[in-house]
Design a protein around this motif. Structure first.
Motif, short mmCIF file in Angstrom:
data_model
loop_
_atom_site.label_atom_id
_atom_site.label_comp_id
_atom_site.label_asym_id
_atom_site.label_seq_id
_atom_site.Cartn_x
_atom_site.Cartn_y
_atom_site.Cartn_z
N ALA A 145 14.34 -4.27 96.66
CA ALA A 145 15.08 -2.97 96.78
C ALA A 145 15.48 -2.48 95.57
O ALA A 145 15.53 -1.44 95.21
CB ALA A 145 16.03 -3.20 97.89
N LEU A 146 16.21 -3.52 94.77
CA LEU A 146 16.59 -2.74 93.58
C LEU A 146 15.73 -2.42 92.53
O LEU A 146 15.84 -1.30 91.64
CB LEU A 146 17.45 -4.01 92.77
CG LEU A 146 18.97 -4.30 93.22
CD1 LEU A 146 19.65 -5.50 92.73
CD2 LEU A 146 19.85 -3.10 93.06
N VAL A 147 14.61 -3.23 92.23
CA VAL A 147 13.54 -2.82 91.69
C VAL A 147 12.93 -1.30 91.88
O VAL A 147 12.71 -0.45 91.16
CB VAL A 147 12.45 -3.71 91.59
CG1 VAL A 147 11.06 -3.16 90.82
CG2 VAL A 147 12.73 -5.18 90.93
N LEU A 148 12.71 -1.04 93.31
CA LEU A 148 12.06 0.07 93.50
C LEU A 148 13.11 1.38 93.63
O LEU A 148 12.85 2.24 93.15
CB LEU A 148 11.71 -0.10 95.28
CG LEU A 148 10.54 -0.95 95.61
CD1 LEU A 148 10.52 -1.08 96.85
CD2 LEU A 148 9.19 -0.25 94.93
N ALA A 149 14.39 1.02 93.94
CA ALA A 149 15.43 2.19 93.64
C ALA A 149 15.43 2.30 92.12
O ALA A 149 16.16 3.45 91.92
CB ALA A 149 16.76 1.63 94.34
N ASN A 150 15.18 1.71 91.12
CA ASN A 150 15.39 2.15 90.00
C ASN A 150 14.20 2.18 89.13
O ASN A 150 13.79 1.66 87.94
CB ASN A 150 16.36 1.10 89.09
CG ASN A 150 17.70 0.96 89.68
OD1 ASN A 150 18.44 1.70 89.26
ND2 ASN A 150 18.01 0.20 90.77
N SER A 151 12.95 2.61 89.76
CA SER A 151 11.68 2.76 89.44
C SER A 151 11.02 3.98 89.79
O SER A 151 11.77 4.87 90.53
CB SER A 151 10.52 1.81 90.05
OG SER A 151 10.52 1.94 91.38
N PRO A 152 9.94 4.38 89.25
CA PRO A 152 9.35 5.74 89.55
C PRO A 152 9.04 5.95 91.06
O PRO A 152 8.79 6.96 91.63
CB PRO A 152 7.88 5.60 88.72
CG PRO A 152 8.05 4.86 87.63
CD PRO A 152 8.97 3.73 88.19
N ALA A 168 11.18 5.53 93.36
CA ALA A 168 12.69 5.60 93.90
C ALA A 168 12.53 6.80 95.13
O ALA A 168 13.20 6.47 96.02
CB ALA A 168 13.60 5.93 92.72
N ALA A 169 11.74 7.96 94.66
CA ALA A 169 11.84 8.90 95.69
C ALA A 169 11.23 8.66 97.03
O ALA A 169 11.69 8.77 98.14
CB ALA A 169 11.08 10.00 95.30
N LEU A 170 9.89 7.63 96.64
CA LEU A 170 9.27 7.05 98.25
C LEU A 170 10.09 6.09 98.73
O LEU A 170 10.35 6.25 100.02
CB LEU A 170 8.12 6.26 97.57
CG LEU A 170 7.19 6.09 98.83
CD1 LEU A 170 6.78 7.16 99.64
CD2 LEU A 170 6.00 5.23 98.11
N TYR A 171 11.00 5.27 98.11
CA TYR A 171 11.82 4.36 98.86
C TYR A 171 13.12 5.19 99.40
O TYR A 171 13.36 4.83 100.59
CB TYR A 171 12.50 3.51 97.51
CG TYR A 171 13.50 2.48 98.16
CD1 TYR A 171 13.18 1.35 98.77
CD2 TYR A 171 14.87 2.65 97.78
CE1 TYR A 171 14.10 0.54 99.47
CE2 TYR A 171 15.67 1.83 98.30
CZ TYR A 171 15.56 0.85 98.96
OH TYR A 171 16.56 -0.24 99.21
N GLU A 172 13.59 6.06 98.90
CA GLU A 172 14.75 6.83 99.38
C GLU A 172 14.04 7.53 100.60
O GLU A 172 14.89 7.69 101.87
CB GLU A 172 15.23 7.94 98.38
CG GLU A 172 16.18 7.12 97.40
CD GLU A 172 17.51 6.40 97.91
OE1 GLU A 172 18.18 6.90 98.63
OE2 GLU A 172 17.60 5.47 97.28
N GLY A 173 12.90 8.10 100.51
CA GLY A 173 12.50 8.83 101.76
C GLY A 173 12.28 7.91 102.87
O GLY A 173 12.54 8.28 104.02
#
Length: 415
Positions: free
Chosen positions: A33-40, A42-47
């Motif tokens: 989760a940390l990797v995704l939230a601080n990667s390109p 991030a928008a997909l993860y937040e969505g």
């Protein structure tokens, strides 16, 4: 016709019943989760986190993140409440002098961090409202860290942490209800109380309820909708819905009738623990731990974030360790003979791992201040990582020492 569970699934379930494997899966999900939230991505993860679904009429039109934090985490808290019930009835916590110590430690571990936050933010009135953020210990992450680094440590340490963290979370939920909630809906809460009373009566397994004891399929058909109804009513009442899980766990029957091989408490823990460790907790961690970490200079310059870090790392340590030590000196409470004060020191550091409730209180505290909210969430993450690292160093050292002592006591291996 009976259904046989495939052997690989049986082995997987058995491995997930142990704290170590479940802890590693949980921590891996948090790292992802940390990797995704601080990667390109991030928008997909937040969505994904903020996608909403569910019936609005039942006040259950929630985001995916909220379903995980309020719903899936209730499964974990049910297991925690059930395990505590076993300890209070049959285990170490039957001794009031030992049960009192983690309870007092939890209270001190809430008061001192809040005071530390207030001290740091005294000159910043606009951030004083976040005093409740560093009060809470994330029981799921704390138990995961202990499982990974604490192999070889006495089981009494896990029981101490479990009791402390549950009292801590209950206290934090009470703080949310009193200080961070605009309205409490007493009607739904009364309905939840009635549902819990029915649940407790059914657990007796006597009279009409005996049919549930003898017919497992009927028991699932009754208990599943009842548990969901209690959970939904607690949620609608404005109280963190994981309380429903704790309450039902504490109401589980730990005794057996003549026609039972195991108690309902034992059976449910055996069946539910793999679901919790292999699905509920990892999904919760994946959806809750993704905090953006950009702009550390701005984060640490914000008194809200600084107060959170000081409260969770130093305040928790001083509150839990100091409260435990003072209680043993001033009252009849006693430390378990298998534990030493260095163990409690490591555990006190571990209680600084705050996530779920801390992030929830941050949302409630700074909903109208987006920049402060972002800094506060980053502060929770920084403090949690620091507390976990410090606790891992202390408890890992204690664990290695305990294993060496056990090997020395066992003597050299046979030729």
């Amino acid at each position: 016709m009976s259904f046989t569970v495939p052997a690989p699934l049986t082995r997987l379930a058995d491995s997930l019943r142990g704290d170590t494997v479940g802890g590693l899966v949980l921590l891996a999900a948090a790292v992802l989760a940390l990797v995704l939230a601080n990667s390109p991505a991030a928008a997909l993860y937040e969505g994904l986190r903020h996608f909403e679904f569910g019936p609005e009429a039942l006040h259950l039109h929630l985001s995916v993140e909220a379903w995980a934090a309020d719903g899936l985490l209730a499964v974990f808290f049910f297991i925690v409440g059930n395990e505590l019930k076993q300890e209070f009835v049959h285990g170490e916590l039957r001794n009031p002098r030992r049960a009192a110590l983690p309870i007092v430690a939890a209270v001190c571990g809430m008061v001192v961090p809040a005071a530390a936050y207030v001290a740091v933010n005294m000159a910043s009135p606009q951030t004083l409202g976040g005093w409740g953020i560093p009060m809470a210990t994330d029981i799921a992450f704390a138990l995961a860290v202990l499982a990974v680094v604490g192999r070889g440590l006495p089981p009494a340490l896990r029981t101490f942490l479990l009791t402390l963290a549950v009292v801590d979370d209950l206290g934090a939920v009470l703080v949310i209800a009193v200080f961070y909630t605009d309205t409490i809906a007493f009607g739904p809460l009364a309905g939840a109380a009635a549902g819990l009373a029915l649940f407790a009566w059914l657990q007796r397994g006597t009279g009409p309820a005996a049919a549930l004891r003898r017919r497992p399929a009927l028991a699932w058909a009754v208990y599943t909708p009842l548990a969901f109804a209690v959970w939904a009513l607690v949620h609608a009442g404005g109280v963190h819905a994981t309380i429903a899980g704790v309450a039902m766990g504490l109401l589980m029957r730990t005794s057996t009738h003549a026609d039972e091989e195991h108690s309902p408490s034992h059976r449910m823990e055996h069946r539910m623990r793999p679901l919790s460790a292999g699905f509920a907790l990892p999904v919760f961690a994946f959806l809750s731990a993704g905090v953006p970490m950009g702009g550390l200079d701005a984060v640490l310059a914000d008194p809200a974030a600084t107060g959170i870090v000081v409260g969770l790392v130093a305040g928790k340590f001083v509150g839990v360790l100091g409260g435990s030590w003072a209680t043993t000196r001033l009252t009849g409470a006693e430390l378990h003979p298998d534990l030493g004060w260095p163990d409690i020191a490591g555990l006190a550091l571990l209680t600084g791992v705050g996530f779920t409730v801390s992030l929830l209180i941050a949302d409630l505290s700074f909903a109208d201040a987006p920049a402060t909210l972002e800094h506060a969430k980053a502060g929770v993450l920084i403090a949690s990582l620091a507390a976990a690292a410090l606790a891992a160093a202390v408890l890992g050292s204690r664990s290695a020492r305990a294993r060496r002592a056990a090997q020395a006591a066992a003597g050299p291996p046979a030729a």
